[in-house]
Design a protein around this motif. Structure first.
Motif, short mmCIF file in Angstrom:
data_model
loop_
_atom_site.label_atom_id
_atom_site.label_comp_id
_atom_site.label_asym_id
_atom_site.label_seq_id
_atom_site.Cartn_x
_atom_site.Cartn_y
_atom_site.Cartn_z
N UNK A 163 50.10 -5.05 -29.30
CA UNK A 163 49.55 -6.99 -29.08
C UNK A 163 50.52 -6.97 -28.08
N UNK A 164 51.07 -6.58 -27.98
CA UNK A 164 51.72 -6.67 -26.57
C UNK A 164 53.06 -8.01 -27.30
N UNK A 165 53.13 -8.75 -27.87
CA UNK A 165 53.45 -10.11 -28.19
C UNK A 165 54.93 -10.00 -28.56
N UNK A 166 55.39 -8.25 -28.10
CA UNK A 166 56.73 -8.48 -28.80
C UNK A 166 57.68 -7.78 -26.81
N UNK A 167 56.80 -7.99 -25.93
CA UNK A 167 56.35 -7.49 -23.99
C UNK A 167 57.58 -7.95 -24.09
N UNK A 168 58.77 -6.96 -23.68
CA UNK A 168 59.94 -7.49 -22.65
C UNK A 168 60.29 -6.21 -21.42
N UNK A 207 43.08 -8.76 -15.10
CA UNK A 207 42.69 -8.46 -16.69
C UNK A 207 43.45 -6.74 -16.70
N UNK A 208 43.58 -6.23 -16.13
CA UNK A 208 43.61 -4.66 -16.60
C UNK A 208 45.76 -4.95 -16.66
N UNK A 209 46.67 -5.81 -16.05
CA UNK A 209 47.39 -5.91 -16.31
C UNK A 209 47.70 -6.46 -17.51
N UNK A 210 46.96 -7.07 -17.74
CA UNK A 210 47.27 -8.21 -19.48
C UNK A 210 45.92 -7.26 -20.61
N UNK A 211 45.61 -6.17 -20.51
CA UNK A 211 45.26 -5.64 -21.57
C UNK A 211 45.77 -4.83 -22.62
N UNK A 212 47.04 -5.06 -22.58
CA UNK A 212 47.81 -4.73 -23.67
C UNK A 212 48.54 -5.48 -24.34
N UNK A 213 47.89 -7.39 -23.91
CA UNK A 213 48.42 -8.13 -24.95
C UNK A 213 47.58 -8.81 -25.08
#
Lengths: 295, 794, 189
Positions: free
Chosen positions: C45-50, C158-164
């Protein structure tokens, strides 16, 4: 639980020898999921992040030596020209965040049939360099996967690098998922044309207990290409040949029904992917041949 | 898509200035949310707090023969282990509509994942390890998993001896509620039909998949009570269910809303609330419970899966003659909101069309499947998928354009619903369809980039590189839906707002205090706008939501802007009257207009309706504080007759229409939604930026149901995909451009003429996408989510 | 075990860390940095991205012991990082006015005007925040995108944010926010 942080490859091997049940952790993208969801409680975690050489790669004359922890992002950015199949597969791995952490060593270590790198590795005909305090050995990729989520590693061994032949022809990878990003393969297919040996290799993911090759399909296609002089004349592959190749790929699979897809759909989709990727690689081969001839 | 660059000029940007209603003011919680400081329920932390963990049933239906907690209790770091036997009072169940859900399993587990025991420990891992040491001996029982098994002669009864308010009228004890609606004579009307079209449809079990998992912190109070910080949709409903189980008066259970990471219906029922309080009261220490994603799939109810049978008739000239339908909703093991979902499914089953002769039946079943309840769209989603499929089918049978056919039968203001209720505010159904149809279609073959290779990101399959254009066919589909707004069927639906007006540092300041759950929808933004509009002040403070003020009702049913927005408006008006009284007392003698003119508060001043300034509001107030708490109600509704379904059941209706453009890889069965345009009547957009955000978000959840989202339950009623690895929701690469056309036709019954907007876009999105896939493939597609298997036929 | 690493430019230490703990848990529960969110704990989901040594990662999948001696930047450090890059803080006036009616839960201190990174301000201005649970991870990912690609196409975004994953917005306003931040970046140059 113990957490070991070896600073060098030798230290890592020593630690693995001392704790054969230690679970190696590099990108963490599989191991941490298992820990977070209480599916696994290893006695020892063996962190490989500190070992610099695992993140390095060398492009040689004929082969690429890929450190086990080189991230998928690095592969996509740096190795597309020499390892196009693996680079394409790497681009389908999960998400940018996961591609930044995960590497081929992890895929091989887990040996899940759904690992995205496997079809490309099988199609390339690589070797896996594994080591222990007892020494180093090279395992041909065809002998690496031995069962569901089981590989040919001895308990004291670690994966150090993957030696992949530099692409001598077009390679492709294709994977079916029910989402347009961040999806585990329902099934996947990799193909590599090897004009130097006039062979074709394939890899199938998520459609059998282990990643497998479609050997009958490879042999059929190699023979058909040879027979028709296609490598030399660069003609379009007749639809009947492509169809037969696709059917053989489909037939090589031994899939199951699960929440991600049915067995029959997996077989069907593999056939479609086989036909399409063959078309793409062959078009590229013909294009290259033509421009080579023109030059 | 490739080559497209940013288009900042198209941005709908928030207004620069603080403003009243109608402006796109920015979220008051926006800054905290972008800095990471906004405190969500899972972010709560307390010195010496313990971690709670829930042991859940691995079986869907089993008798509990024994529970042995001794090994768990013996673990170092474990402070408490609780089972059903430890519950402190005779109130051992709770529930939204029926009190049928055990706080902890009462000797029988009725669904996979039902809570059996609780552990409190000093670290989450300690708690998990201890829970694993609780020995529970189960004897598995046969499961009831569909209509046939639920109503079979020897079917196990989920709740023998029911005493709920529907118990005496249901045809079988495994039917939670049944609502027929009979109007006109469908059989007679069918004889006038030139074509009759029937269809069977199925909707899978969708999950709300809010991103912030169930979580909260319970802190024991010195008075023997408890303070609970939690993410919920309705504080007072939680309170009503929690307090009796704890054996505490409601005033000793002090609830404060923590940051809510989305809800979509999934927080209408209790999850960890009672559990955390029980552990906190038992241990005398603060207890935090945070579900992980796996547990979250068992921690809340889902959207009812449904089977729907429809029959429509039409004359050759395209007029619908009649409709018959039967809708079976799977309510799972406990009632949750099932009765109300039945009421919605039944009363909205005709869709936004004029059909005078109908025969409708909707039921919800008790089964051993996961409990189902509220999710955005609430019964109307399932019906909309089926009736819109039918509209396409009838139009095709008649050889008519599907949009024109819908427009020909579209309801309007004055149409009589199958319940007999006259639609007495605008119902621009045909106009919404016209608007989405009139939009230009997105260009074809957008994957063809300037370079040689296809941009796979714009193709079905996306980054997975499954096609470079092969097998790809475009399709266009339309749908329109109708949703009720607010709580229906005679429910005493009200909200409360407390507004305080005072002078702080020389400036008039309004403080708005409600118990409204801000779950992301932007209620806090519009409350400030309303206060600014009504009180003419610049500065408005939104007080945290808690139970120190009266109930706001639920943040659901598209009702909060109508209801709590209405309550804020209502209280502000009363506060304004009080302030003007103060003004008359203080300054009335200085100017005759104080007595004669209509007075307003604007820009911090008292002005006449002619615009003359009479006084500064700060001077009018002086040291006085005007502070009022008032309730607000919408007009009353009535229950549907249990035999005929007749009754003025709904407060307001909400309409949206979609046009979907999809590209389907017909060989692999993969779908790329290229564009999903929406037109919606919102009555009055209090905050246009938020309105569009709601419509786009709702539309995307509908897209998810159309092509990927489903909780898969096996024949033993066990959930097979409780994770974000296998329960897929749309990523940014699955979600297309969503142009939104907002229509504002006032509903004179509602505050500012507004219409609840949150749910309608979730309804029509799904059938529009599926209609487009049908157009691309020529397939019938009777079930959502549409899977690759359905398209490829293998 | 003890783990020491740099978070948002400051060295931090955590004691008694259980070996199975993730970086996310240590940040949230031991270092008082709950900005990174725990939405799936399985990298989906990417919510924990650091940023870990500059690279965006899911902090839920990094074992705490693996960050010993490394550098982590979380959503709480975005504004400082933007300042170090020489980006200006964006339009303070808007924020100041918006703060006039700010909800202020217990003890929470809102950032002062000019204290936000451009991407943070753009998320507010474009209406990209609803429930906000996905926002911290998206901000870290979007900020990193704009750092390496100042004029991304929509497909790039879109590609860069596709993990969020985001469940509230349908992503349209998030795209708007990234476009807006990129445009403002251009204005500055």
């Amino acid at each position: 639980m113990d957490f070991l942080r070896p600073a060098s490859w030798e230290e890592a091997l020593a630690a693995k020898a001392e704790h054969p049940t230690a679970v190696p952790i590099a990108g963490g993208t599989d191991v941490m999921v298992e820990i977070n969801f209480d599916h696994r409680r290893p006695d020892v975690l063996l962190d490989l992040n500190r070992i610099g050489e695992l993140h390095d790669w060398e492009v040689g004359e004929d082969t690429v030596r890929l450190g086990a922890s080189v991230s998928y992002t690095r592969i996509i950015e740096n190795l597309r020209s020499v390892l196009p199949g693996l680079a394409t597969a790497s681009h389908t791995v999960a998400s940018p965040q996961i591609r930044n952490r995960g590497g081929v060593g992890g895929n091989l270590g887990c040996a899940s049939p759904a690992g995205d790198a496997h079809p490309a590795l099988l199609a390339s005909g690589c070797e896996v360099e594994v080591a222990s305090v007892r020494g180093t050995r090279m395992i041909p990729i065809d002998e690496f996967y031995v069962g569901v989520k089981r590989n040919a590693l001895a308990p004291d061994e670690l994966i150090r690098a993957i030696h992949l032949p530099r692409a001598d022809g077009p390679q492709q990878f294709s994977k079916v998922g029910t989402r347009n990003a961040m999806v585990i393969a329902v099934c996947a297919f990799g193909i590599a044309l090897h004009p130097s040996t006039r062979t074709v290799r394939t890899g199938i993911g998520s459609a059998a207990p282990t990643p497998i090759r479609a050997k009958a399909a490879e042999e059929f296609l190699a023979a058909a290409l040879e027979e028709g002089g296609f490598w030399d004349n660069g003609k379009i592959i007749p639809p009947a040949v492509a169809r037969q190749f696709a059917e053989l790929v489909s037939g090589a699979a031994n899939p199951i029904d699960d929440v991600r897809g049915s067995a029959s759909y997996r077989r069907h989709a593999l056939g479609v992917m086989a036909r399409r990727t063959l078309g793409w690689t062959w078009d590229e081969y013909r294009g290259n041949e033509r421009s080579a001839r023109c030059a | 898509m490739a080559g497209t660059t940013r288009t900042p000029t198209n941005l709908t940007q928030g207004a620069k200035a603080d403003a009243g209603i109608g402006a796109s003011t920015l979220r008051p919680d926006g800054t905290l949310k972008v800095t990471g400081e906004f405190a969500y329920s899972s972010d709560m932390w307390h010195e010496d707090m313990l971690w709670g963990f829930t042991l859940r049933s691995p079986h869907a239906h089993a008798r509990i023969l024994s529970v042995d907690t001794s090994d768990a209790l013996a673990q170092a770091g474990v402070y408490a282990v609780l089972t059903h036997d430890d519950l402190p009072t005779e109130h051992k169940k709770y529930g939204l509509e029926f009190t049928d859900t055990p706080v902890l399993a009462d000797g029988v587990v009725r669904h996979h994942g039902e809570p059996v025991a609780l552990v409190a420990a000093d670290h989450p891992e300690t708690a998990r390890r201890a829970a694993a040491k609780i020995k529970v001996e189960y004897e598995e029982l046969p499961v009831v998993h569909d209509e046939a098994s639920a109503l079979a002669e020897d079917a196990p009864l989920l709740h023998p001896g029911r005493d709920d308010h529907h118990a005496h009228e249901v045809p079988h004890p495994n039917i939670v509620h049944r609502q027929p609606i009979i109007r006109g004579d469908a059989n007679a009307a069918a004889r006038r039909a030139d074509v009759i079209v029937t269809g069977e449809y199925e909707v899978g079990m969708q999950d709300q998949a809010f991103l912030g998992p169930e979580s909260g912190l319970a802190v024991p109070g010195e008075d023997g009570g408890v303070d609970l910080y939690v993410a919920t949709q309705w504080l007072h409903s939680d309170l009503r269910q929690i307090a009796p189980v704890l054996g505490l008066p409601e005033e000793k259970v002090r609830m404060t809303l923590s940051g809510v990471g989305g809800a979509f219906g999934g927080r209408e029922d209790l999850s960890m609330q009672i559990h955390a309080c029980l552990l906190a009261l038992r241990t005398g220490k603060p207890v935090k419970i945070v579900y992980n994603r796996f547990e979250s799939f068992f921690g809340h109810v889902h959207r009812h899966p449904a089977k729907l049978w429809y029959e429509h008739g039409a004359t050759r000239d395209g007029k619908l003659t009649h409709m018959k339908c039967r809708i079976v909703l799977d309510g799972g093991a406990y009632a949750s909101a099932s009765p109300a979902v039945v009421g919605n499914a039944s009363s909205l089953s005709v869709g936004p069309y004029v059909i005078e002769d109908v025969e409708i039946e909707a039921v919800a079943l008790y089964t051993n499947n996961p409990p189902c309840g509220a999710m955005r769209g609430f019964g109307a989603v399932q019906a909309c998928f089926a009736y819109e499929a039918q509209m396409d089918k009838v139009a095709a049978e008649l050889g008519m354009d599907p949009v024109e056919f819908r427009q020909l039968n579209a309801m309007t203001q004055g149409t009589i619903m199958p319940t007999g209720q006259v639609v007495d505010s605008p119902a621009p159904v045909a106009e919404l369809l016209r608007r989405v149809k009139a939009l230009p279609l997105p260009p074809e073959n957008q994957w063809e980039s300037a370079g040689q290779t296809a941009d796979v990101r714009a193709l079905p399959g996306g980054l997975s590189n499954t096609t470079h254009g092969e097998g790809v066919v475009r399709g266009v589909g339309y749908a329109v839906g109708i949703k009720n707004v607010g709580f229906s069927e005679g429910f005493d639906d009200y909200s409360t707002a407390r507004v305080r007006l005072e002078v702080v540092a020389g400036e008039p300041v309004a403080t708005v205090h409600t118990a409204m759950a801000e779950v992301g929808q932007g209620g806090v933004t519009v409350h400030a706008q309303i206060a600014r509009t009504e009180l003419g002040v610049q500065q408005v403070t939104i007080h945290p939501a808690d139970t120190q003020v009266g109930s706001a009702g639920s943040t659901s049913a598209s009702r909060q802007t109508y209801m709590t927005g209405g309550a804020v408006k209502n209280t502000c008006e009363a506060v304004r009257d009080k302030a003007l009284q103060l003004g008359r007392r203080r300054f009335g003698t200085f100017h005759p207009a104080w007595a004669t003119a209509e007075l307003l508060l604007e820009g911090g001043k008292v002005v006449t309706d002619g615009g003359e300034v009479l006084a500064d509001l700060a001077d009018v107030l002086g040291d006085d504080v005007v502070d009022l708490e008032l309730e607000f109600r919408h007009r009353p509704t009535e229950a549907f007759d249990i035999v005929t379904g007749q009754g003025f059941g709904h407060v307001q209706y909400s309409f949206a229409a979609h046009r979907a453009v999809v590209e389907v890889d017909t060989e692999l069965g993969l779908v790329k939604v290229v564009e999903l345009a929406c037109a919606q009547d919102v009555g009055k957009a209090l905050n246009p930026l938020s309105v569009v955000g709601q419509i786009q978000g709702g539309t995307t959840q509908g897209l998810g149901l159309a092509v990927m989202e489903e909780i898969i339950v096996d024949p033993k009623s066990k959930v097979r995909n409780p994770s974000f690895t296998d329960y897929l929701i749309p990523t940014i690469l699955d979600t297309p451009t969503i142009p939104v056309d907002v229509l504002e036709l006032a509903d004179d019954h509602a505050p500012y003429g507004l219409r609840g907007i949150g749910e309608a876009p979730t309804l029509s999105s799904t059938p529009a996408v599926v209609s487009a896939i049908r157009a691309a493939t020529g397939l019938a597609l009777k079930r959502v989510p549409v899977r690759p298997e359905h398209i490829t036929g293998v | 075990m003890r783990v020491t690493f740099t978070v948002n430019g400051r060295e931090q230490e955590a004691d008694d860390v259980w070996e199975g703990e993730s970086l996310l848990y240590v940040l949230r529960e031991r270092m008082g940095l709950p900005g990174s969110k725990n939405a799936c704990e399985q990298g989906e989901c990417g919510s924990c991205t650091v940023r870990l040594d500059d690279v965006p990662v899911c902090s839920c999948l990094v074992a705490a012991g693996q960050v010993q001696g490394r550098e982590v930047v979380t959503v709480e450090g975005l504004a400082d990082q933007a300042r170090e890059r020489g980006g200006r803080a964006t339009d303070g006036t808007t924020l100041d006015q918006a703060k006039g009616w700010q909800a202020k839960p217990h003890g929470a201190q809102a950032a002062q005007p000019g204290q936000l990174a451009p991407i943070q301000q753009a998320f507010i201005d474009a209406g990209a925040v609803q429930c906000g649970f996905c926002t911290p991870g998206l901000l870290v990912a979007a900020d990193e995108l704009l750092e390496r690609n100042s004029s991304p196409t929509d497909a790039d975004i879109r590609e860069a944010l596709s993990g969020n994953l985001c469940r509230c917005t349908g992503y349209e306003k998030i795209l708007d926010a990234v476009r807006l931040a990129a445009a403002r970046q251009d204005e500055v140059v």
